[in-house]
Design a protein around this motif. Structure first.
Motif, PDB file in Angstrom:
ATOM      1  N   SER A 163     -25.284  16.777  23.226  1.00  0.00           N
ATOM      2  CA  SER A 163     -24.538  15.847  22.876  1.00  0.00           C
ATOM      3  C   SER A 163     -25.196  15.392  21.328  1.00  0.00           C
ATOM      4  N   ALA A 164     -26.403  15.542  21.119  1.00  0.00           N
ATOM      5  CA  ALA A 164     -27.093  15.210  19.628  1.00  0.00           C
ATOM      6  C   ALA A 164     -26.340  16.250  18.818  1.00  0.00           C
ATOM      7  N   ALA A 165     -26.274  17.611  19.042  1.00  0.00           N
ATOM      8  CA  ALA A 165     -25.859  18.484  18.176  1.00  0.00           C
ATOM      9  C   ALA A 165     -24.301  18.227  17.979  1.00  0.00           C
ATOM     10  N   ILE A 166     -23.601  18.096  18.892  1.00  0.00           N
ATOM     11  CA  ILE A 166     -21.930  17.948  18.835  1.00  0.00           C
ATOM     12  C   ILE A 166     -21.751  16.701  18.070  1.00  0.00           C
ATOM     13  N   ASP A 167     -22.573  15.461  18.279  1.00  0.00           N
ATOM     14  CA  ASP A 167     -21.939  14.044  17.721  1.00  0.00           C
ATOM     15  C   ASP A 167     -22.488  14.191  16.253  1.00  0.00           C
ATOM     16  N   GLY A 168     -23.392  14.935  15.693  1.00  0.00           N
ATOM     17  CA  GLY A 168     -23.745  15.156  14.422  1.00  0.00           C
ATOM     18  C   GLY A 168     -22.609  15.907  13.678  1.00  0.00           C
ATOM     19  N   VAL A 169     -22.243  16.937  14.370  1.00  0.00           N
ATOM     20  CA  VAL A 169     -21.084  17.717  13.522  1.00  0.00           C
ATOM     21  C   VAL A 169     -19.801  16.829  13.772  1.00  0.00           C
ATOM     22  N   SER A 170     -19.412  16.267  14.752  1.00  0.00           N
ATOM     23  CA  SER A 170     -18.450  15.293  14.835  1.00  0.00           C
ATOM     24  C   SER A 170     -18.354  14.412  13.713  1.00  0.00           C
ATOM     25  N   ALA A 171     -19.629  13.838  13.484  1.00  0.00           N
ATOM     26  CA  ALA A 171     -19.460  12.648  12.252  1.00  0.00           C
ATOM     27  C   ALA A 171     -19.164  13.348  10.849  1.00  0.00           C
ATOM     28  N   ALA A 172     -19.729  14.549  10.538  1.00  0.00           N
ATOM     29  CA  ALA A 172     -19.364  15.349   9.440  1.00  0.00           C
ATOM     30  C   ALA A 172     -17.974  15.637   9.253  1.00  0.00           C
ATOM     31  N   ARG A 173     -17.375  16.224  10.522  1.00  0.00           N
ATOM     32  CA  ARG A 173     -15.948  16.590  10.638  1.00  0.00           C
ATOM     33  C   ARG A 173     -15.025  15.210  10.322  1.00  0.00           C
ATOM     34  N   ARG A 174     -15.519  14.261  10.976  1.00  0.00           N
ATOM     35  CA  ARG A 174     -14.466  12.944  10.397  1.00  0.00           C
ATOM     36  C   ARG A 174     -14.668  12.386   9.011  1.00  0.00           C
ATOM     37  N   ARG A 175     -15.915  12.686   8.372  1.00  0.00           N
ATOM     38  CA  ARG A 175     -16.021  12.501   7.140  1.00  0.00           C
ATOM     39  C   ARG A 175     -15.232  13.445   6.285  1.00  0.00           C
ATOM     40  N   ALA A 176     -15.188  14.777   6.448  1.00  0.00           N
ATOM     41  CA  ALA A 176     -14.446  15.665   5.656  1.00  0.00           C
ATOM     42  C   ALA A 176     -13.007  15.236   5.988  1.00  0.00           C
ATOM     43  N   GLU A 177     -12.489  14.967   6.974  1.00  0.00           N
ATOM     44  CA  GLU A 177     -11.114  14.666   7.153  1.00  0.00           C
ATOM     45  C   GLU A 177     -10.787  13.428   6.385  1.00  0.00           C
ATOM     46  N   ALA A 178     -11.708  12.623   6.334  1.00  0.00           N
ATOM     47  CA  ALA A 178     -11.351  11.108   5.748  1.00  0.00           C
ATOM     48  C   ALA A 178     -11.596  11.256   4.278  1.00  0.00           C
ATOM     49  N   GLU A 179     -12.590  11.738   3.513  1.00  0.00           N
ATOM     50  CA  GLU A 179     -12.823  11.936   2.244  1.00  0.00           C
ATOM     51  C   GLU A 179     -12.283  13.193   1.354  1.00  0.00           C
ATOM     52  N   LEU A 180     -12.354  14.271   2.419  1.00  0.00           N
ATOM     53  CA  LEU A 180     -11.734  15.571   1.626  1.00  0.00           C
ATOM     54  C   LEU A 180     -10.532  15.973   1.895  1.00  0.00           C
ATOM     55  N   GLY A 181      -9.994  15.437   2.961  1.00  0.00           N
ATOM     56  CA  GLY A 181      -8.784  16.240   3.603  1.00  0.00           C
ATOM     57  C   GLY A 181      -8.775  17.120   4.206  1.00  0.00           C
ATOM     58  N   VAL A 182     -10.206  17.613   4.551  1.00  0.00           N
ATOM     59  CA  VAL A 182     -10.486  19.012   5.253  1.00  0.00           C
ATOM     60  C   VAL A 182     -10.343  18.675   6.890  1.00  0.00           C
ATOM     61  N   SER A 183      -9.319  19.460   7.520  1.00  0.00           N
ATOM     62  CA  SER A 183      -9.237  19.416   8.976  1.00  0.00           C
ATOM     63  C   SER A 183     -10.159  20.385   9.603  1.00  0.00           C
TER      64      SER A 183
END
Ligand SMILES: Nc1ncnc2[nH]cnc12
Ligand SMILES: [Zn+2]
Length: 397
Positions: A163-183
């Motif tokens: 869950s640590a690995a997945i949660d860390g990646v999830s945080a970056a994915r959310r930020r990329a979607e919000a700040e960069l528009g990258v899905s």
């Protein structure tokens, strides 16, 4: 630990002053506007069409995006020594950069180095930083959608919580979607040289993350020859029952029969690499008819000696036969280039037309693990670009 809503603040907490300022610029390989200046030729200035092309990357191992600056920073932060040629000479930026540089003598030699390096990843914020660094770099290549692979077992075997690995990646994915528009999506890869029972245990542990959408699908990677996909048929059947998308590496380090085995026994609609499928005309026809997407990795294949040069890849063969494929970087920190570099290498080798790039782009979008709305958005951007370059010469792309 749990991920923070902003990966920059979590990185700062873990990394102290190292993670800010100069270090951040070095890790990102670019300036604060996301312009990259590492690992790249003049792709952007010389290739207006390929630079502006809305790209979907389906085959990128996050562990393969651990660049030399990132390795040094995480090694220092977590007090985990990096392997070195001599004990009293710790690795430097230059020595690590040389070690990461292609060619690598074999898939196994590369995998050994890659596994040693990823031990620097310990906390959720390390995975967050790794994924964010990649996504930001990919954005500079106009990657609009990325499907990120993670070797879950390699980390849990070292005592890192899944869950640590997945949660860390999830945080970056959310930020990329919000700040960069990258899905983006996350793909958990089972390592085929570990026991099947271990893969099954990992899948069951990942079930809540599949249900939440934090994990979109599963894959199969690592040393290929001697580990045919069919051994994992039960694991992939259970993954499909859990709603996971599925893919498997095949036809990279072993022959076309492994591609057939993955399609027949794992039921996958996607194959990672798959280039050796070209050795069987019957299989090529079958992949074309089924619409199976191959995630081809040109610079990886050259770096690991699967082919002597990009021009030897069956790119024309696949286009002519109607086999769908996307172009990918696989392990960009090790294979000398990110996604645009791979697109440029293909163009330099094959001189494709705007129409042929349209075929590749549509297949990449259609084969992405996203809903119809996101596909339509990306297709709209692609069609507008194709129209703008109608009639352009391949050398001007
Ligand atoms: N090219 C590759 N083949 C198999 N497993 C991998 N894991 C990371 N990169 C890989
Ligand atoms: Zn791979």
């Amino acid at each position: 630990g749990s991920p923070s809503p902003s990966s920059s603040s979590s990185a700062r907490r873990d990394g102290g002053r190292n993670v800010d300022g100069d270090w951040k610029r070095k890790v990102d390989g670019g300036d604060d506007n996301g312009n990259n200046n590492n690992n790249s030729n003049n792709s952007t200035t010389h290739h207006p069409f390929l630079s502006a092309f809305p790209k979907c990357e389906h085959h990128i191992h996050l562990e393969g995006a651990l660049t030399a600056p990132l390795l040094l920073a995480l090694s220092a932060k977590n007090n985990i020594p990096l392997p070195s040629s001599s004990p009293d000479q710790p690795p430097t930026l230059d020595s690590l950069t040389a070690l990461l540089s292609p060619p690598h003598s074999s898939l196994q030699a590369f995998l050994t180095l890659y596994e040693a390096h990823q031990t620097v990843l310990r906390t959720a914020s390390d995975f967050d930083l790794l994924a964010w660094t990649y996504l930001r770099r990919a954005h500079a290549d106009h990657v609009v959608h990325a499907e990120l692979s993670l070797d879950a077992q390699a980390h849990t075997a070292r005592g890192v919580a899944l869950s640590a690995a997945i949660d860390g990646v999830s945080a970056a994915r959310r930020r990329a979607e919000a700040e960069l528009g990258v899905s983006s999506r996350l793909v958990l890869c089972f390592q085929r040289d570990r026991p099947v029972a271990d893969a099954l245990r990992t899948l069951r542990e990942a079930a809540p993350h599949l249900a939440s959408g934090a994990v979109a699908g599963v894959g199969l990677d690592s040393c290929e020859a001697g580990f045919p996909p069919g051994a994992f048929a039960g694991v992939f059947a259970e993954a499909a029952r859990l709603g996971a998308r599925t893919t498997a590496h095949a036809g990279e380090g072993a022959g076309w029969d492994y591609v057939r085995d993955a399609v027949e026994r794992l039921g996958v609609a996607r194959i990672d690499h798959g280039v050796r499928a070209a050795e069987s005309a019957e299989l090529v026809a079958r992949l074309a008819a089924a619409g199976t997407l191959l995630t081809v990795c040109p610079l990886s294949n050259v770096s690991l000696g699967c082919v002597a040069a990009v021009r030897e890849l069956p790119v024309r063969r696949f286009l002519d036969a109607g086999v769908r494929f996307s172009i990918n970087s696989d392990d960009p920190a090790y294979f000398g280039g990110y996604l645009l570099d791979n697109y440029v290498a293909v163009q330099e080798a094959f001189g494709l037309s705007v129409g042929e790039w349209g075929v590749i782009g549509r297949a990449s979008i259609e084969g992405s693990w996203v809903d119809g709305g996101r596909k339509r958005e990306m297709l709209g951007e692609l069609e507008a670009l194709l129209k703008g370059f109608e009639g352009a010469e391949p050398r001007d792309l």
